[in-house]
Design an enzyme around this catalytic site. Structure first.
Site, PDB file in Angstrom:
ATOM      1  N   GLY A   1      -8.608  -8.764   0.470  1.00 34.83           N
ATOM      2  CA  GLY A   1      -7.386  -8.764   1.262  1.00 34.83           C
ATOM      3  C   GLY A   1      -6.672 -10.098   1.252  1.00 34.83           C
ATOM      4  O   GLY A   1      -5.471 -10.175   0.965  1.00 34.83           O
TER       5      GLY A   1
ATOM      6  N   GLY B   1     -12.421  -4.458   1.343  1.00 37.66           N
ATOM      7  CA  GLY B   1     -13.835  -4.080   1.486  1.00 37.66           C
ATOM      8  C   GLY B   1     -14.290  -3.172   0.359  1.00 37.66           C
ATOM      9  O   GLY B   1     -15.395  -3.324  -0.172  1.00 37.66           O
TER      10      GLY B   1
ATOM     11  N   ARG C   1       0.819  -1.212   0.000  1.00 35.11           N
ATOM     12  CA  ARG C   1       0.000   0.000   0.000  1.00 35.11           C
ATOM     13  C   ARG C   1       0.853   1.263   0.000  1.00 35.11           C
ATOM     14  O   ARG C   1       0.443   2.284  -0.559  1.00 35.11           O
ATOM     15  CB  ARG C   1      -0.957  -0.005   1.191  1.00 35.11           C
TER      16      ARG C   1
ATOM     17  N   LYS D   1     -17.005 -17.051   3.530  1.00 41.49           N
ATOM     18  CA  LYS D   1     -18.441 -17.003   3.755  1.00 41.49           C
ATOM     19  C   LYS D   1     -19.272 -16.505   2.584  1.00 41.49           C
ATOM     20  O   LYS D   1     -18.932 -15.550   1.918  1.00 41.49           O
ATOM     21  CB  LYS D   1     -18.739 -16.115   4.970  1.00 41.49           C
TER      22      LYS D   1
HETATM   23  P1  ADP Z   1     -10.823 -12.161   0.810  1.00 44.75           P
HETATM   24  O1  ADP Z   1     -10.151 -11.433   1.960  1.00 44.75           O
HETATM   25  O2  ADP Z   1      -9.892 -12.392  -0.340  1.00 44.75           O
HETATM   26  O3  ADP Z   1     -12.111 -11.490   0.398  1.00 44.75           O
HETATM   27  P2  ADP Z   1     -12.110 -14.004   2.598  1.00 44.75           P
HETATM   28  O4  ADP Z   1     -11.748 -13.153   3.757  1.00 44.75           O
HETATM   29  O5  ADP Z   1     -13.535 -14.078   2.196  1.00 44.75           O
HETATM   30  O6  ADP Z   1     -11.217 -13.632   1.324  1.00 44.75           O
HETATM   31  O7  ADP Z   1     -11.677 -15.509   2.887  1.00 44.75           O
HETATM   32  C1  ADP Z   1     -10.361 -15.889   3.150  1.00 44.75           C
HETATM   33  C2  ADP Z   1     -10.306 -17.017   4.128  1.00 44.75           C
HETATM   34  O8  ADP Z   1     -11.148 -18.084   3.728  1.00 44.75           O
HETATM   35  C3  ADP Z   1      -8.917 -17.582   4.263  1.00 44.75           C
HETATM   36  O9  ADP Z   1      -8.431 -17.336   5.555  1.00 44.75           O
HETATM   37  C4  ADP Z   1      -9.101 -19.075   4.005  1.00 44.75           C
HETATM   38  O10 ADP Z   1      -8.368 -19.900   4.880  1.00 44.75           O
HETATM   39  C5  ADP Z   1     -10.591 -19.270   4.233  1.00 44.75           C
HETATM   40  N1  ADP Z   1     -11.094 -20.446   3.532  1.00 44.75           N
HETATM   41  C6  ADP Z   1     -11.030 -20.709   2.207  1.00 44.75           C
HETATM   42  N2  ADP Z   1     -11.546 -21.920   1.933  1.00 44.75           N
HETATM   43  C7  ADP Z   1     -11.950 -22.456   3.097  1.00 44.75           C
HETATM   44  C8  ADP Z   1     -12.536 -23.701   3.461  1.00 44.75           C
HETATM   45  N3  ADP Z   1     -12.812 -24.643   2.557  1.00 44.75           N
HETATM   46  N4  ADP Z   1     -12.802 -23.917   4.772  1.00 44.75           N
HETATM   47  C9  ADP Z   1     -12.517 -22.956   5.688  1.00 44.75           C
HETATM   48  N5  ADP Z   1     -11.950 -21.778   5.409  1.00 44.75           N
HETATM   49  C10 ADP Z   1     -11.663 -21.516   4.124  1.00 44.75           C
HETATM   50 MG    MG Z   2     -10.554 -11.452   4.101  1.00 49.71          MG
END
Ligand code: ADP
Ligand code: MG
Length: 397
Positions: free
Chosen positions: A354, A377, A37, A201
């Site tokens: 992130g 976000g 950043r 999620k």
């Molecule tokens: P981003 O920050 O890229 O938007 P998220 O915060 O939604 O992504 O999700 C990232 C997290 O999701 C990671 O810490 C990863 O370990 C978790 N994750 C991915 N697949 C699974 C899974 N099958 N079961 C549990 N956690 C998961």
């Molecule tokens: Mg995240």
């Protein structure tokens, strides 16, 4: 395509310019662990210096809940910035952000000088978009530049409030670049346009799924959120991540994809284990899981299927890892997607989120992507089709 004034549209020589940057970098024991950043903010800062502006930088860092705290100080950022710019960055260390140090430092500035204010969230009203701090920030400058894409989805004093009290408010190069990349992808994509959504999620990304189904040719789903979809398809998913109350939504989205003619791809096999642990035994599993198993990554057939779906893509937006990439046994799905993107010719590949950005960098694919967003976000809200208040607040072209 961005109809907002930028730093290229205004006179900067001799002007006091307040720049809202996103210096919200991860820190451990006073050391910056990822300075993307900071690096991303340099083009705008250098432009302002070269044009003879008097550059006053501000940013938030972390979430200080109890007012000013040393561990949320921007002092380490001032130091790294000085090193990157090859010139002194005066750190105006006021707990009140716009205090005696800041006022004195700003009054003493010559053209091309750089001052960094203390963490804007040291003042409680920052996140409430209060008038007092907004006015104080505005009182330091003649021109305001918002280059903090990562904070653009928040209406705070330093992103929105301040613009009410300055005549000239424009965006910087980073903001412009982020919005052009994400905006072109979503509104004017070269097709085929493929989105890949993963992460933990469904509920975090409900509006993203819904909005992207109106835009894409193919939607690929992996990561923890895929198992609510698999459940909706009628599979046994054992102890995998499940959002019971989102099963209906998953069904609606599958129906929407069908109706829109969007190819919606879900895992056909997964890497499963009985424990959330990199040392526990694991196996590839097609279809139903045993009751005591959980899916922690997409399996080899799914990886191949997703890679094939990406092979002719011309625009790709990727948000959310395909599995628990932090554990080496469950990083392969995420690596497979990163490799598929890295091998594309003439495609625009955009990473938002992130953890996705961290995964891509950590796995060594950072320089193979067209654009890695600095805003988690903010990029999600953009992909939801929302207007970002920090962008709305600056002057139109
Ligand atoms: P981003 O920050 O890229 O938007 P998220 O915060 O939604 O992504 O999700 C990232 C997290 O999701 C990671 O810490 C990863 O370990 C978790 N994750 C991915 N697949 C699974 C899974 N099958 N079961 C549990 N956690 C998961
Ligand atoms: Mg995240």
């Amino acid at each position: 395509m961005l109809n907002k004034k930028t730093v290229d549209d205004i006179q900067l020589k001799g002007k006091k310019v307040l720049v809202r940057c996103d210096f919200n970098v991860p820190m451990k024991d006073g050391v910056i662990t990822d300075e993307n950043r900071i690096v991303a903010a340099l083009p705008t800062i250098k432009k302002l210096i070269n044009d003879g502006g008097q550059v006053i930088l501000c940013s938030h860092m972390g979430k200080p809940k109890n007012g000013p705290e040393e561990k949320f100080s921007l002092a380490p950022v001032a130091k790294r910035l000085s090193e990157h710019l090859g010139k002194e960055v005066v750190f105006a260390n006021d707990d009140t952000v716009v205090g005696e140090n800041a006022k004195a430092a700003v009054a003493a500035m010559n053209d091309g000088d750089v001052v960094l204010l203390q963490n804007t969230r040291f003042r409680k009203e920052e996140t409430k978009n209060g008038e007092e701090l907004s006015k104080e920030l505005a009182s330091l400058c003649e021109v305001y530049v918002n280059d903090a894409f990562g904070a653009a989805h928040r209406a705070h004093c330093s992103t929105v409030g301040v613009t009410q009290f300055v005549d000239t408010a424009v965006v910087g190069y980073l903001m412009e670049k982020e919005i052009n990349f994400l905006g072109n992808a979503v509104d004017n994509p070269v097709r085929p346009f493929v989105a890949i959504l993963g992460g933990s999620k469904v509920s975090d990304k409900i509006n993203v799924i819904n909005n992207l189904l109106n835009k894409v040719d193919t939607l690929i789903i992996g990561g923890g959120m895929a198992y609510t979809f698999m459940k909706a398809q009628g599979y046994e998913i054992g102890k995998s991540l499940l959002e019971e109350d989102k099963i209906e939504y998953a069904k609606e989205m599958m129906a929407k994809a069908e109706e829109k003619g969007v190819k919606l791809l879900l895992p056909v096999d997964n890497m499963v284990s009985k424990e959330f642990n990199n040392d526990a035994p694991f196996r590839a599993c097609e279809g139903n899981l045993e009751a005591d198993e959980m899916a922690l990554d997409i399996g080899p057939k799914t990886q191949a299927m997703y890679a094939e779906a990406l092979a002719d893509a011309k625009t790709v937006v990727w948000n959310g890892p395909m599995g628990v990439f932090e554990m080496s046994n469950f990083a392969k799905g995420t690596v497979a997607i990163a490799e598929a993107l890295a091998s594309l010719k003439d495609a625009t590949t955009i990473i938002g989120g992130g953890d996705s950005a961290a995964a891509v960098n950590q796995l060594g694919f950072g320089d193979k992507m067209s654009h890695i967003s600095t805003g988690g976000g903010a990029s999600l809200e953009f992909l939801e089709g929302k207007e970002l208040p920090g962008v709305v607040a600056v002057n139109d072209k």
